[in-house]
Design a protein around this motif. Structure first.
Motif, short mmCIF file in Angstrom:
data_model
loop_
_atom_site.label_atom_id
_atom_site.label_comp_id
_atom_site.label_asym_id
_atom_site.label_seq_id
_atom_site.Cartn_x
_atom_site.Cartn_y
_atom_site.Cartn_z
N GLN A 1 -5.31 -0.60 -0.53
CA GLN A 1 -4.08 0.17 -0.44
C GLN A 1 -3.75 0.83 -1.78
O GLN A 1 -3.39 2.00 -1.83
N ALA A 2 -3.88 0.09 -2.86
CA ALA A 2 -3.60 0.65 -4.19
C ALA A 2 -4.61 1.74 -4.54
O ALA A 2 -4.25 2.79 -5.08
N PHE A 3 -5.88 1.52 -4.20
CA PHE A 3 -6.91 2.52 -4.49
C PHE A 3 -6.68 3.78 -3.67
O PHE A 3 -6.79 4.90 -4.19
N LYS A 4 -6.34 3.62 -2.40
CA LYS A 4 -6.04 4.77 -1.55
C LYS A 4 -4.87 5.56 -2.12
O LYS A 4 -4.86 6.80 -2.09
N GLY A 5 -3.88 4.86 -2.66
CA GLY A 5 -2.73 5.52 -3.27
C GLY A 5 -3.12 6.35 -4.48
O GLY A 5 -2.64 7.46 -4.65
N ARG A 6 -4.03 5.80 -5.31
CA ARG A 6 -4.49 6.56 -6.48
C ARG A 6 -5.19 7.84 -6.06
O ARG A 6 -4.97 8.89 -6.64
N ILE A 7 -6.05 7.73 -5.05
CA ILE A 7 -6.80 8.90 -4.58
C ILE A 7 -5.85 9.94 -3.98
O ILE A 7 -5.95 11.13 -4.28
N THR A 8 -4.91 9.48 -3.16
CA THR A 8 -3.97 10.39 -2.52
C THR A 8 -3.12 11.10 -3.56
O THR A 8 -2.87 12.30 -3.46
N GLU A 9 -2.69 10.37 -4.56
CA GLU A 9 -1.87 10.98 -5.61
C GLU A 9 -2.66 12.04 -6.37
O GLU A 9 -2.16 13.12 -6.65
N ARG A 10 -3.90 11.75 -6.68
CA ARG A 10 -4.72 12.74 -7.41
C ARG A 10 -5.00 13.97 -6.57
O ARG A 10 -5.01 15.09 -7.08
N ILE A 11 -5.23 13.78 -5.28
CA ILE A 11 -5.43 14.94 -4.40
C ILE A 11 -4.16 15.78 -4.37
O ILE A 11 -4.21 17.01 -4.43
N GLY A 12 -3.01 15.12 -4.27
CA GLY A 12 -1.74 15.83 -4.28
C GLY A 12 -1.50 16.57 -5.58
O GLY A 12 -0.99 17.69 -5.59
#
Length: 57
Positions: free
Chosen positions: A12-23
């Motif tokens: 969940q934390a890793f997915k959040g990092r990726i999503t934030e960077r894509i955003g």
């Protein structure tokens, strides 16, 4: 804590990092916020897992 829960919280934390960077890359504030929220909710869960494991040993 079970291994499955630990993996789930780290994911969940890793997915959040990726999503934030894509955003950030696409300048999409909604994705940035969503990613940050996932990170914020995943990190305390990991800390809770570590504390539970420490008291068990």
């Amino acid at each position: 804590m079970s291994v499955g829960q630990t993996i789930k919280h780290k994911t969940q934390a890793f997915k959040g990092r990726i999503t934030e960077r894509i955003g950030r890359t696409t300048r999409n504030r909604r994705l940035q916020h969503q990613g940050r929220t996932d990170q914020i909710s995943g990190n305390p869960k990991q800390s809770g897992d570590k504390a539970k494991d420490a008291f068990r040993r």
